[in-house]
Design an enzyme around this catalytic site. Structure first.
Site, PDB file in Angstrom:
ATOM      1  N   GLU A 105      57.227  24.893  19.073  1.00 33.58           N
ATOM      2  CA  GLU A 105      58.564  24.737  19.635  1.00 33.58           C
ATOM      3  C   GLU A 105      59.479  24.093  18.592  1.00 33.58           C
ATOM      4  O   GLU A 105      60.684  24.338  18.576  1.00 33.58           O
ATOM      5  CB  GLU A 105      58.456  23.852  20.874  1.00 33.58           C
ATOM      6  CG  GLU A 105      59.702  23.718  21.669  1.00 33.58           C
ATOM      7  CD  GLU A 105      59.455  22.965  22.956  1.00 33.58           C
ATOM      8  OE1 GLU A 105      59.190  23.616  23.969  1.00 33.58           O
ATOM      9  OE2 GLU A 105      59.519  21.726  22.932  1.00 33.58           O
ATOM     10  N   HIS A 144      69.116  25.207  25.909  1.00 32.99           N
ATOM     11  CA  HIS A 144      68.978  24.900  24.488  1.00 32.99           C
ATOM     12  C   HIS A 144      68.131  25.992  23.836  1.00 32.99           C
ATOM     13  O   HIS A 144      67.547  26.820  24.525  1.00 32.99           O
ATOM     14  CB  HIS A 144      68.365  23.515  24.264  1.00 32.99           C
ATOM     15  CG  HIS A 144      66.967  23.378  24.804  1.00 32.99           C
ATOM     16  ND1 HIS A 144      66.681  23.241  26.146  1.00 32.99           N
ATOM     17  CD2 HIS A 144      65.769  23.385  24.172  1.00 32.99           C
ATOM     18  CE1 HIS A 144      65.373  23.146  26.317  1.00 32.99           C
ATOM     19  NE2 HIS A 144      64.782  23.244  25.138  1.00 32.99           N
ATOM     20  N   CYS A 166      65.775  18.593  28.206  1.00 33.54           N
ATOM     21  CA  CYS A 166      65.330  19.994  28.250  1.00 33.54           C
ATOM     22  C   CYS A 166      65.688  20.717  29.538  1.00 33.54           C
ATOM     23  O   CYS A 166      65.447  21.910  29.669  1.00 33.54           O
ATOM     24  CB  CYS A 166      63.828  20.088  27.978  1.00 33.54           C
ATOM     25  SG  CYS A 166      63.423  19.605  26.295  1.00 33.54           S
ATOM     26  N   HIS A 224      66.334  28.643  26.307  1.00 38.48           N
ATOM     27  CA  HIS A 224      65.688  28.439  27.607  1.00 38.48           C
ATOM     28  C   HIS A 224      66.123  27.094  28.159  1.00 38.48           C
ATOM     29  O   HIS A 224      66.852  26.343  27.520  1.00 38.48           O
ATOM     30  CB  HIS A 224      64.155  28.524  27.492  1.00 38.48           C
ATOM     31  CG  HIS A 224      63.499  27.310  26.929  1.00 38.48           C
ATOM     32  ND1 HIS A 224      62.350  26.772  27.456  1.00 38.48           N
ATOM     33  CD2 HIS A 224      63.819  26.516  25.886  1.00 38.48           C
ATOM     34  CE1 HIS A 224      61.978  25.706  26.759  1.00 38.48           C
ATOM     35  NE2 HIS A 224      62.858  25.538  25.800  1.00 38.48           N
ATOM     36  N   HIS A 233      65.382  27.385  20.511  1.00 34.47           N
ATOM     37  CA  HIS A 233      64.307  27.056  19.579  1.00 34.47           C
ATOM     38  C   HIS A 233      64.112  28.197  18.602  1.00 34.47           C
ATOM     39  O   HIS A 233      64.390  29.352  18.920  1.00 34.47           O
ATOM     40  CB  HIS A 233      62.966  26.863  20.303  1.00 34.47           C
ATOM     41  CG  HIS A 233      62.912  25.675  21.195  1.00 34.47           C
ATOM     42  ND1 HIS A 233      62.792  24.401  20.727  1.00 34.47           N
ATOM     43  CD2 HIS A 233      62.959  25.582  22.552  1.00 34.47           C
ATOM     44  CE1 HIS A 233      62.750  23.559  21.755  1.00 34.47           C
ATOM     45  NE2 HIS A 233      62.866  24.268  22.874  1.00 34.47           N
ATOM     46  N   HIS A 278      66.226  36.473  20.159  1.00 35.98           N
ATOM     47  CA  HIS A 278      67.632  36.395  20.568  1.00 35.98           C
ATOM     48  C   HIS A 278      67.826  36.763  22.036  1.00 35.98           C
ATOM     49  O   HIS A 278      68.736  37.505  22.402  1.00 35.98           O
ATOM     50  CB  HIS A 278      68.529  37.226  19.646  1.00 35.98           C
ATOM     51  CG  HIS A 278      68.740  36.550  18.335  1.00 35.98           C
ATOM     52  ND1 HIS A 278      67.797  36.565  17.342  1.00 35.98           N
ATOM     53  CD2 HIS A 278      69.771  35.818  17.875  1.00 35.98           C
ATOM     54  CE1 HIS A 278      68.235  35.883  16.310  1.00 35.98           C
ATOM     55  NE2 HIS A 278      69.433  35.404  16.607  1.00 35.98           N
TER      56      HIS A 278
END
Length: 140
Positions: A129, A27, A23, A14, A29, A71
């Site tokens: 996160e 990137h 952010c 995201h 998580h 994914h």
């Protein structure tokens, strides 16, 4: 008061729109959703007599939500140009477009609201996160 807790993890990418820091870039998580249920009284009859809810039912509901996001590229609706979305889709990327900014807080609420809609007595959702940082949502 009685409660149950289960968790599920998923990997997704995201970025945060209108954010001025790292952010704002794409990137990923390893998200971890920890969901708590709470009831005043246990079920009094049927196959779930003496239970908050069957763990199998609870785990399946949480894992199905996580699986739907696993994914994928989480995209806030309107945050990318239509041509960009079309190019990503043409390349075969799995996009999950949501009507909210893709923060941990909003993902916690998304999980909580989806589970409440299924009739689960959700008391709290923690969306991790990172291993040490999570947002918490408590449905009203």
């Amino acid at each position: 008061m009685y409660g149950l807790k289960t968790e599920a993890s998923f990997d997704s990418a995201h970025f945060l729109t209108d954010y001025y820091g790292k952010c704002e870039n794409l990137h990923g998580h390893r998200w971890r959703a920890v969901v708590h249920l709470a009831v005043d009284d246990l079920q009094a009859e049927g196959t779930m007599k003496g239970m908050v809810l069957d763990f199998g039912v609870f785990k399946r509901a949480v894992r199905e939500l996580a699986e739907a996001l696993d994914h994928t590229f989480l995209v806030e609706e309107g945050s990318l140009a239509p041509a960009t979305l079309a190019a990503l889709e043409a390349e075969g990327f799995s996009l999950f477009i949501v009507p909210f900014r893709t923060t941990a807080e909003n993902l916690a609420r998304y999980f909580g609201d989806c589970l409440v809609e299924q009739g689960l007595p959700v008391s709290q959702v923690e969306m991790y996160e990172t291993p040490n940082n999570c947002a918490v949502y408590r449905p009203q």
